[in-house]
Design a protein around this motif. Sequence first.
Motif, PDB file in Angstrom:
ATOM      1  N   PRO A 191      -3.379  10.275  -1.030  1.00 16.03           N
ATOM      2  CA  PRO A 191      -2.608  11.444  -0.560  1.00 16.03           C
ATOM      3  C   PRO A 191      -1.659  11.070   0.581  1.00 16.03           C
ATOM      4  CG  PRO A 191      -4.947  11.984  -0.761  1.00 16.03           C
ATOM      5  CD  PRO A 191      -4.822  10.502  -0.964  1.00 16.03           C
ATOM      6  N   GLY A 192      -0.431  11.581   0.482  1.00 15.18           N
ATOM      7  CA  GLY A 192       0.550  11.354   1.543  1.00 15.18           C
ATOM      8  C   GLY A 192       1.267  10.026   1.488  1.00 15.18           C
ATOM      9  N   SER A 193       0.952   9.185   0.456  1.00 12.62           N
ATOM     10  CA  SER A 193       1.590   7.860   0.413  1.00 12.62           C
ATOM     11  C   SER A 193       2.825   7.823  -0.481  1.00 12.62           C
ATOM     12  CB  SER A 193       0.588   6.810  -0.057  1.00 12.62           C
ATOM     13  OG  SER A 193       0.159   7.096  -1.380  1.00 12.62           O
ATOM     14  N   VAL A 194       3.067   8.870  -1.253  1.00 14.28           N
ATOM     15  CA  VAL A 194       4.228   8.902  -2.142  1.00 14.28           C
ATOM     16  C   VAL A 194       5.427   9.441  -1.378  1.00 14.28           C
ATOM     17  CG1 VAL A 194       5.205   9.840  -4.248  1.00 14.28           C
ATOM     18  CG2 VAL A 194       2.796   9.173  -4.184  1.00 14.28           C
ATOM     19  N   GLN A 195       6.528   8.682  -1.423  1.00 16.55           N
ATOM     20  CA  GLN A 195       7.753   9.128  -0.765  1.00 16.55           C
ATOM     21  C   GLN A 195       8.629   9.839  -1.779  1.00 16.55           C
ATOM     22  OE1 GLN A 195       9.695   6.163   1.492  1.00 16.55           O
ATOM     23  NE2 GLN A 195       7.835   5.472   2.491  1.00 16.55           N
ATOM     24  N   ALA A 196       9.183  10.954  -1.401  1.00 16.31           N
ATOM     25  CA  ALA A 196       9.974  11.767  -2.330  1.00 16.31           C
ATOM     26  C   ALA A 196      11.330  11.161  -2.591  1.00 16.31           C
ATOM     27  CB  ALA A 196      10.123  13.184  -1.787  1.00 16.31           C
ATOM     28  N   ARG A 197      11.870  10.431  -1.633  1.00 16.57           N
ATOM     29  CA  ARG A 197      13.216   9.884  -1.772  1.00 16.57           C
ATOM     30  C   ARG A 197      13.188   8.378  -1.648  1.00 16.57           C
ATOM     31  NH1 ARG A 197      16.610  13.297   2.438  1.00 16.57           N
ATOM     32  NH2 ARG A 197      14.803  12.765   3.707  1.00 16.57           N
ATOM     33  N   GLY A 215       0.792  -1.221   0.000  1.00  8.87           N
ATOM     34  CA  GLY A 215       0.000   0.000   0.000  1.00  8.87           C
ATOM     35  C   GLY A 215       0.822   1.269   0.000  1.00  8.87           C
ATOM     36  N   ARG A 216       2.152   1.164   0.010  1.00 11.69           N
ATOM     37  CA  ARG A 216       3.009   2.346  -0.011  1.00 11.69           C
ATOM     38  C   ARG A 216       3.513   2.571  -1.434  1.00 11.69           C
ATOM     39  NH1 ARG A 216       7.377   1.711   4.581  1.00 11.69           N
ATOM     40  NH2 ARG A 216       7.863   3.821   3.914  1.00 11.69           N
ATOM     41  N   PHE A 217       3.593   3.829  -1.827  1.00 12.33           N
ATOM     42  CA  PHE A 217       3.989   4.191  -3.177  1.00 12.33           C
ATOM     43  C   PHE A 217       5.273   5.006  -3.146  1.00 12.33           C
ATOM     44  CE2 PHE A 217       0.212   2.951  -5.549  1.00 12.33           C
ATOM     45  CZ  PHE A 217      -0.702   2.782  -4.523  1.00 12.33           C
ATOM     46  N   LEU A 218       5.950   5.041  -4.296  1.00 12.29           N
ATOM     47  CA  LEU A 218       7.193   5.800  -4.400  1.00 12.29           C
ATOM     48  C   LEU A 218       7.323   6.324  -5.820  1.00 12.29           C
ATOM     49  CD1 LEU A 218      10.600   5.030  -2.931  1.00 12.29           C
ATOM     50  CD2 LEU A 218      10.467   5.204  -5.401  1.00 12.29           C
ATOM     51  N   ARG A 219       7.743   7.567  -5.958  1.00  7.22           N
ATOM     52  CA  ARG A 219       8.011   8.119  -7.288  1.00  7.22           C
ATOM     53  C   ARG A 219       9.460   7.841  -7.649  1.00  7.22           C
ATOM     54  NH1 ARG A 219       5.063  11.403 -10.114  1.00  7.22           N
ATOM     55  NH2 ARG A 219       3.871  12.132  -8.319  1.00  7.22           N
ATOM     56  N   VAL A 220       9.679   7.226  -8.810  1.00 13.99           N
ATOM     57  CA  VAL A 220      11.039   6.885  -9.237  1.00 13.99           C
ATOM     58  C   VAL A 220      11.783   8.178  -9.560  1.00 13.99           C
ATOM     59  CG1 VAL A 220      12.437   5.595 -10.884  1.00 13.99           C
ATOM     60  CG2 VAL A 220      10.208   4.698 -10.177  1.00 13.99           C
ATOM     61  N   PRO A 221      12.914   8.439  -8.886  1.00 11.48           N
ATOM     62  CA  PRO A 221      13.633   9.706  -9.096  1.00 11.48           C
ATOM     63  C   PRO A 221      14.274   9.792 -10.483  1.00 11.48           C
ATOM     64  CG  PRO A 221      14.521   8.480  -7.203  1.00 11.48           C
ATOM     65  CD  PRO A 221      13.545   7.598  -7.888  1.00 11.48           C
ATOM     66  N   LYS A 222      14.659  10.993 -10.842  1.00 11.38           N
ATOM     67  CA  LYS A 222      15.339  11.232 -12.116  1.00 11.38           C
ATOM     68  C   LYS A 222      16.636  10.424 -12.159  1.00 11.38           C
ATOM     69  CE  LYS A 222      17.003  14.915 -15.112  1.00 11.38           C
ATOM     70  NZ  LYS A 222      17.220  16.367 -15.274  1.00 11.38           N
ATOM     71  N   GLY A 223      16.902   9.799 -13.319  1.00 13.72           N
ATOM     72  CA  GLY A 223      18.128   9.040 -13.499  1.00 13.72           C
ATOM     73  C   GLY A 223      18.109   7.673 -12.859  1.00 13.72           C
ATOM     74  N   HIS A 224      16.934   7.173 -12.473  1.00 15.84           N
ATOM     75  CA  HIS A 224      16.806   5.870 -11.825  1.00 15.84           C
ATOM     76  C   HIS A 224      15.740   5.022 -12.512  1.00 15.84           C
ATOM     77  CE1 HIS A 224      18.890   8.151  -8.730  1.00 15.84           C
ATOM     78  NE2 HIS A 224      19.114   7.039  -8.056  1.00 15.84           N
ATOM     79  N   ILE A 225      15.764   3.731 -12.228  1.00 15.41           N
ATOM     80  CA  ILE A 225      14.731   2.810 -12.691  1.00 15.41           C
ATOM     81  C   ILE A 225      14.300   1.944 -11.509  1.00 15.41           C
ATOM     82  CG2 ILE A 225      15.386   2.696 -15.130  1.00 15.41           C
ATOM     83  CD1 ILE A 225      17.026   0.196 -14.507  1.00 15.41           C
ATOM     84  N   TRP A 226      13.138   1.330 -11.639  1.00 23.42           N
ATOM     85  CA  TRP A 226      12.619   0.422 -10.618  1.00 23.42           C
ATOM     86  C   TRP A 226      12.626  -0.967 -11.235  1.00 23.42           C
ATOM     87  CZ3 TRP A 226      11.419   1.440  -5.613  1.00 23.42           C
ATOM     88  CH2 TRP A 226      10.712   0.474  -4.898  1.00 23.42           C
TER      89      TRP A 226
END
Length: 198
Positions: A190-196, A122-133
Motif C-alpha cells: 500500500p502507498g508504493s504505487v505512483q500515479a504519475r 521496492g518502488r512500484f509504478l502503474r504504466v499510464p494509458k498510452g505508454h509502455i515500460w
Amino acid sequence: MAFRKAGFLSQYRFVAVVTVKIFAAFHVLNEAIASSQPCAGWSMYPTLDHYGDAVLLLPMAYWRPKILGMSNKRPERGDLVVTTGMNNPAYTVCKRVVGIEGDVVEIEPTRSLHSSKSWAQGRFLRVPKGHIWIVGDNLSNSTDSRDYGPVPIAMVKGKVTHRIWHRGWLDWTPLGSNMSYLGPSPVPPPGSVQARPL
C-alpha cells in the motif's frame, strides 16, 4: 513514316524521372515496410552484441487500417521495439517491452547493493494509458524506463523481428520474446504505487 531521334534533353529527363521514382520507392519501403537498424552498446547484451548488430525493423507492425472498426495493434510484453530516445530525440534506442498500460511494474527489480539505481528498489509504478515500460536485457548496463519513466507509444518507431547482421556476417536470427507472462501484476505494498511517471 519517319521518326525523329530523341534528343539528349529527353533522354536526360527520362533517366532523371526513373531515378527519382526508384529513390521514392526505396524511401517508402525503408520508412513504412521494413528497414535495417544498427544497434550498438551493452544495453541489449547478450540478445544483441555490443560491437554493433543490425536488426530488421518493421515500422508498420503496430498499424492497422481504420476499416471495419479495426484499431491499431499495440506493443506487447516481450516485444523488442525501437523508440525515439527520451534523453536525446536525435537518437533511437532498441529495448524490450516489459510493461504495457495498466501494468504495475517495479521500477528497479535488481537487488545489487552497488546499483546506481538503488533509490528505486521496492518502488512500484502503474504504466499510464498510452505508454509502455521498456528496459534493456542487460539490466546492469542500460538507460531505460527505470531512468526516464514510461515511454509514449507514439514514440515507438516499429517492432524488431530479426537480427540481420552479426559480427561482420549476414544473419537471420529471429528475436522473439524472451519473457513469459505470468498473469496479473502482483499487488504492491500500500502507498508504493505512483500515479504519475517519475
